[in-house]
Design an enzyme around this catalytic site. Sequence first.
Site, PDB file in Angstrom:
ATOM      1  CE1 TYR A 144      31.779  42.052  48.207  1.00 33.13           C
ATOM      2  CE2 TYR A 144      32.173  44.378  47.801  1.00 33.13           C
ATOM      3  CZ  TYR A 144      32.539  43.191  48.396  1.00 33.13           C
ATOM      4  OH  TYR A 144      33.665  43.142  49.172  1.00 33.13           O
ATOM      5  CE  LYS A 148      31.380  41.688  51.655  1.00 27.37           C
ATOM      6  NZ  LYS A 148      31.897  40.567  52.450  1.00 27.37           N
TER       7      LYS A 148
END
Length: 319
Positions: A144, A148
């Site tokens: 994640y 990002k």
Amino acid sequence: MAKEKILVIGASGQIGVELTLALRKIYGAANVVASDLREENELLKGSGPYVSLDVMNKEMLHVQVIRQNITQIYLLAAILSATGEKNPNLAWHLNMQGLLNVLDIAREEKLQKVYWPSSIAVFGPTSPKQLCPQQTIIEPITVYGISKYAGEFWCNYYHQRYGLDVRSIRYPGLISYKSAPGGGTTDYAVEIYSEALAEKKYKCFLRENTYLPMMYMPDAIRATMELMDAPADNISVRTSYNISGMSFSPTEIAASIQKLIPEFKLSCVPDYRQKIADSWPQSIDDAIAAKDWGWKPAYDLDRMTNDMLENLMKAPKEI
Ligand code: NAD
Ligand code: SER
């Protein structure tokens, strides 16, 4: 205000519901189209237009943007930190390809603005733990966080190369009572309130002393609107802005709840999410957001606790 038509992608999620409702108040219900892969959230029903949409289907997304005369996109569809570790390939694919689809269409259709959130998850164990600055060592350990951080550079690239006005915030863990969180490491700080009311106890999946940067949803929504309203010349960060709300540990949030529910008991049994939490900073330096567009949080822990418990008592089934 120029005539805007906004598409919110991922509108049925924790942020999407509240952001869609807030945007509808400002731009008018008919000018904010909510969309999601899953069904329309109950709180959105009857409040404005809704389309079923998969951000991974670029052709269909493009058709909707043209058909609805969209001028701005808010992209919220993503797989968050904890769920991402269970299926890294899927998380990478959705978080990256979804963003690239939106950036490409926005460039092609010359959209006015795009909003896409990043996260404190970009930071890793080598980043400073206290008052983590905007620019520092960034070595994320979750898929994640990697997605990002890569996404931030894609946003910057589309701005520098194509002049696309894409803006972004690195949200801390968000706490809200209207719509349930979607699989993050900070979700405990939402669950704890409903469990405190229902059971008077909560078993936390992080250790007692795990400090993390957090923010109450009204502050997060206001930050998003303030960033998107700021004059383009004020925006010096085209990757993603650090913003800060508050920092607390499970022990401290429990103590805040005990002021209103004295019998509340916290127990902690850390699981795989502890490693993720340990890799993130404990607090964030948001001096650049404050300087560029005047960011200042309004909620501290006790004010948030009062508001969360008051609202959950009124509508306990909504979370
Ligand atoms: P969420 O999981 O609650 O909502 C995401 C929504 O996207 C869901 O309704 C889901 O159905 C939808 N979605 C998933 N795949 C889709 C697809 N292919 N097409 C269309 N819709 C799809 O997430 P959230 O907490 O609302 O987060 C929104 C954004 O904010 C994400 O980018 C997330 O990384 C970021 N963020 C959230 C937090 C937080 O604490 N909630 C913190 C930092 C950053
Ligand atoms: N709240 C989010 C998560 O825990 C931070 O991006 O994944």
